[in-house]
Write an enzyme that holds these catalytic residues in place. Sequence first.
Site, mmCIF file in Angstrom:
data_model
loop_
_atom_site.group_PDB
_atom_site.id
_atom_site.type_symbol
_atom_site.label_atom_id
_atom_site.label_comp_id
_atom_site.label_asym_id
_atom_site.label_seq_id
_atom_site.Cartn_x
_atom_site.Cartn_y
_atom_site.Cartn_z
ATOM 1 N N TYR A 40 145.746 50.245 3.693
ATOM 2 C CA TYR A 40 145.980 50.349 2.249
ATOM 3 C C TYR A 40 146.507 49.007 1.755
ATOM 4 C CZ TYR A 40 146.788 52.723 -2.166
ATOM 5 O OH TYR A 40 146.745 53.095 -3.489
ATOM 6 N N LYS A 95 127.502 74.441 5.771
ATOM 7 C CA LYS A 95 126.409 73.467 5.827
ATOM 8 C C LYS A 95 126.951 72.128 6.329
ATOM 9 C CE LYS A 95 122.004 72.846 4.909
ATOM 10 N NZ LYS A 95 121.098 73.601 4.072
ATOM 11 N N GLU A 137 122.100 72.492 -2.750
ATOM 12 C CA GLU A 137 122.120 73.756 -2.015
ATOM 13 C C GLU A 137 122.371 74.923 -2.958
ATOM 14 O OE1 GLU A 137 121.867 75.400 1.945
ATOM 15 O OE2 GLU A 137 121.715 73.323 1.278
ATOM 16 N N ASP A 163 117.096 74.179 0.349
ATOM 17 C CA ASP A 163 116.523 75.520 0.204
ATOM 18 C C ASP A 163 115.022 75.438 -0.048
ATOM 19 O OD1 ASP A 163 119.050 76.740 0.402
ATOM 20 O OD2 ASP A 163 119.435 76.321 -1.692
ATOM 21 N N ALA A 196 108.144 83.948 -4.632
ATOM 22 C CA ALA A 196 107.784 82.876 -5.565
ATOM 23 C C ALA A 196 109.022 82.121 -6.032
ATOM 24 C CB ALA A 196 107.026 83.450 -6.764
ATOM 25 N N ALA A 198 112.196 79.155 -5.105
ATOM 26 C CA ALA A 198 112.159 77.715 -4.840
ATOM 27 C C ALA A 198 111.562 77.415 -3.470
ATOM 28 C CB ALA A 198 113.572 77.143 -4.942
ATOM 29 N N ALA A 199 111.964 78.202 -2.442
ATOM 30 C CA ALA A 199 111.449 77.948 -1.094
ATOM 31 C C ALA A 199 109.956 78.213 -1.019
ATOM 32 C CB ALA A 199 112.203 78.815 -0.080
ATOM 33 N N ASN A 319 116.091 76.194 9.468
ATOM 34 C CA ASN A 319 116.264 74.938 8.730
ATOM 35 C C ASN A 319 117.054 73.891 9.497
ATOM 36 O OD1 ASN A 319 114.931 76.250 6.680
ATOM 37 N ND2 ASN A 319 116.304 75.517 5.084
#
Length: 758
Positions: A40, A95, A137, A163, A196, A198-199, A319
């Site tokens: 610092y 995540k 996400e 996603d 239908a 996003a993925a 994923n």
Amino acid sequence: MSDSRKRHEALLYHAKPKPGKIEVIPTKKYATQHDLALAYSPGVAEPCLEIAKNKENVYKYTSKGNLVAVISNGTAVLGLGDIGPEASKPVMEGKGLLFKIFADIDVFDIEVDATDVELFIQTVKAIAPTFGGINLEDIKAPEAFEIERRLEEELDIPVMHDDQHGTAIISAAALKNAVEITEKDISKIKMVVNGAGAAAISCTRLYLKLGAKRENIVMCDSKGVIRKDRENLTSQKAEFATNQDINTLEEAMQNADVFIGLSMGNIVSPEMLLSMAKDPIVFAMANPVPEINYDLAIATRDDILMATGRSDHPNQVNNVLGFPFIFRGALDVRATKINEEMKMAAVHALADLAKQSVPEQVNIVYDEVSLTYGREYIIPKPFDPRLIYEIPPAIAKAAMDSGVALEPISDWKKYREELMERSGSGSKEIRMIHNRAKSNLKRIVFAEADHLDVLKAAQRVHEEKLGKPILLGRKELILALKEEIGFTADVPIFDPKTDEEKERRDRFGEAYWKRRQRKGRTLSEAKKLMRERNYFGAMLVNENEADALITGYSRPYPTVVKPMLELIEKEKGISKIAACNLMLTKQGPLFLADTTININPSAKDLVKITQMTSNLVKMFGMKPNIAMLSFSNFGSINTETSIKIKEAVTFIHRHYPDAIVDGEIQADFALNPEMLAKEFPFSKLNGKKVNVLIFPNLESANITYKLLKQVQGAESIGPVILGLSKAVHVLQLGASVDEIVNMAALACVDAQQREKNK
């Protein structure tokens, strides 16, 4: 596991010993005033001034280059929906944990209270200078599309909405291989996409880049087939609207080659499956319940090629095969974005990796004789150690070739070595052991099941399907404790002291007496000893009424080991047993031996200890690189302890020349490759990452493993007894529930291995 207990355990996991799953840890020294003056004021002013001169220096002097933001507004969290930013935080922390353990990427999770698209975009842009990359996400569609598009255009760091693109990349790799295996033409396949969101939209867009044709794709949502004549379609759904005269999923499935499920469980019937074309490709990726049950689908069509999102079936579309390694490659070349070329590079790299020979370590983890590219292996497994050094280079190269890399890589060999070093997180060894235990459940005796922690561990072993518990102890107390903790499963409970077990006691006593009758035991003594749970439990294993035994929680180690030595025969060629602890350190796994049995082993004993430890390491699917430790380096000091190490090493070098063993050597040289190469270039350990430490005596080994555990917080599995003919293992006094569970899983794997070796 009951729903209430699951809920309680999940809440406890996130709350204790301190809230949350990630923390910030200093990377520089901070012990002295001098250190703090550099960290610092006034020393920190110097890098600040350098960055002010040239903003690119922020990558040189700060953590920005390895720091990703996981950002959400909580509008589409897992299967929970729009629950708000605060409620999304546990998922974002999770995540972050995956980024760290799979690719060594640091994460700050950012939960933004902004459902307005423009406000969200401006908020992310304002904080972007902190980060080397942005992982979006759990943002609901259609807003997610616009948010990602704008941020990709307006920021100069990699941005990806996992996603959308994570599932797209992994499933596209699987589809590429599935089409090849079934000998179909991707440009001609008839595809049904159910879902239908996003993925689903992103998956289908990527399939088009892979070669699928738009006119051959039918997309369905909750209202049925998305047709061009339907009103109020979003622009994304309109992309895939069809002119075909069909309305339902059932109609769409007729003669289809491929079904892509990104919707909800149990909506595909056997009849629908039977209506599909020859060699149907079915990706039922709803989780945890697929669109059609795996076993039902396999029973319905013997020509099916199937993938799911679940780990307990072949071909898991997960994923975690993608996002950690994609960001790793992007960060390492300072990519300004994650573009289509990089995504396709990930697709091809994953698809190609599945075609390569699978390392034995992966076969061992998944209890396979040999995983081979084909219908039940179309994408790599999440535990494949090659992911970290195969996928990021492909991403980095694509970034360079497409002109978005600001710091190109020139030395690819060095880069791969650096990536291998990043894979040292110890928790993966625990995951591997648990995964192997699940592959072939073994009967495991818990000799002290009337102790609460032992019973809790047995409950977890049962509920996580790591083994089949057999509980020993006072039956009434065990039943009361089971009720208290909600352990409702009907598992065997034996109380060796009751009349109920007299027949078994007598039978075990006779068998034991026949082995010990010439060693001072009488028949009545032998039968009486069977009232003791350790003797009774060991005989359950000896008489093949159980496969493994765990004991030692409530009694000192030496008093528990003694009856095991009386009851369990040693392996052929072994005169003395030994013990090894696996320490899960930040630098990777370290096997330490002998930690609990042999007080002052001879040179001959050390050779056997080394051989037995080497076999244990191989059981974990690793290649042993063994340092035999001393306070001396290669003859620098001659004492009784250093000489016996030298004699043991000489014997191993002469009789086992291919073994990677060397010493006598000090611990710092063994664990520091640069020091070793500089001072002792002749050592067989040069160029190897040491993962086994053999100690000259019990004192040094025991002190070391306990110091690592207490001071460094290293997790320990063990002591693992080496040299017995059965899977019998003794806990340290007062072991934690986690330690008992891990030892139980290891005991089950040990039993599996012995069964294979028969």
